[in-house]
Design a protein around this motif. Sequence first.
Motif, PDB file in Angstrom:
ATOM      1  N   GLU A   4       1.003  -1.277   0.296  1.00 54.58           N
ATOM      2  CA  GLU A   4      -0.036   0.285  -0.167  1.00 54.58           C
ATOM      3  C   GLU A   4       1.171   1.158  -0.115  1.00 54.58           C
ATOM      4  O   GLU A   4       0.229   2.924  -0.859  1.00 54.58           O
ATOM      5  N   LEU A   5       2.193   1.032   0.697  1.00 52.90           N
ATOM      6  CA  LEU A   5       2.726   2.324   0.811  1.00 52.90           C
ATOM      7  C   LEU A   5       3.184   2.636  -0.595  1.00 52.90           C
ATOM      8  O   LEU A   5       3.823   3.396  -1.181  1.00 52.90           O
ATOM      9  N   PHE A   6       4.095   1.357  -0.782  1.00 53.54           N
ATOM     10  CA  PHE A   6       4.728   1.310  -2.632  1.00 53.54           C
ATOM     11  C   PHE A   6       3.262   2.211  -3.993  1.00 53.54           C
ATOM     12  O   PHE A   6       3.761   2.819  -4.076  1.00 53.54           O
ATOM     13  N   GLU A   7       2.396   1.600  -3.558  1.00 53.14           N
ATOM     14  CA  GLU A   7       1.097   2.537  -4.722  1.00 53.14           C
ATOM     15  C   GLU A   7       1.095   3.639  -4.028  1.00 53.14           C
ATOM     16  O   GLU A   7       1.101   4.260  -4.888  1.00 53.14           O
TER      17      GLU A   7
ATOM     18  N   PRO B 189       3.996   8.579 -10.593  1.00 51.87           N
ATOM     19  CA  PRO B 189       4.179   7.648 -11.192  1.00 51.87           C
ATOM     20  C   PRO B 189       5.504   7.266 -12.194  1.00 51.87           C
ATOM     21  O   PRO B 189       5.602   6.514 -12.068  1.00 51.87           O
ATOM     22  N   ASP B 190       6.654   8.302 -12.674  1.00 54.11           N
ATOM     23  CA  ASP B 190       7.509   8.080 -13.467  1.00 54.11           C
ATOM     24  C   ASP B 190       8.895   7.838 -12.329  1.00 54.11           C
ATOM     25  O   ASP B 190       9.328   7.885 -12.982  1.00 54.11           O
ATOM     26  N   GLN B 191       8.860   8.288 -11.143  1.00 48.97           N
ATOM     27  CA  GLN B 191       9.949   7.348 -10.925  1.00 48.97           C
ATOM     28  C   GLN B 191      10.274   5.724 -10.657  1.00 48.97           C
ATOM     29  O   GLN B 191       9.015   4.926 -10.080  1.00 48.97           O
ATOM     30  N   MET B 192      11.095   5.305 -10.449  1.00 48.32           N
ATOM     31  CA  MET B 192      11.309   4.090 -10.670  1.00 48.32           C
ATOM     32  C   MET B 192      10.852   3.346  -9.693  1.00 48.32           C
ATOM     33  O   MET B 192      11.185   1.929  -9.675  1.00 48.32           O
TER      34      MET B 192
END
Length: 193
Positions: free
Chosen positions: A76-79, A86-89
């Motif tokens: 949930e935290l990574f999401e 959204p552009d960070q890998m």
Amino acid sequence: MRPALRTRWQMLPQPARTLVLAAAGALLLLAALVMLRDPLGRWLWPDPRYDALRQRAEQALRAGNLSAGDGSGARELFEAALALQPDQMEARDGLDRVAQAALVRADARLQAGDLPGAQAALQLARELQAPKPRVDALQAKLDARQTRDDLDALYARARQAQMQGRLDDDAQAALPLYQQMLQRAPRSQRALE
């Protein structure tokens, strides 16, 4: 270019032409910077909320908290971090690591005999799009184990009914239970005997 305009351009001295081209290039660069200021700003100065969420996600992953209904799990935290930027890998890579950890957990729970725990971990890996061949292999092992456990329980009930003398009285008698075993596993030597 029109011929008159071209003639005027060629009549300008070389330093003036260079100056005009440099000014036009600078204007184009300035326009591009103005139009792309938001993406460039996010790239150069990441949102502090993103970093905080990603760090909390890393801690949750290290602690083994892969997913939680209250939003404190690594997934949930990574999401949430990915939703912010959204552009960070890094967040995408974090979700991949959560999927891999879920596969490892599913395998460990299966080995320990915790079938519901293995199924839950496998479901999480599937939702996070873990590699399908590994998910399918673990699902096959889990299904085989579930079938074996179900057959063992059915055999124990049939054996108990047989020892009590209830051979063909109702659906919980020995003969119908043995027939159920044979329907699920036609080559079951225990049921045939």
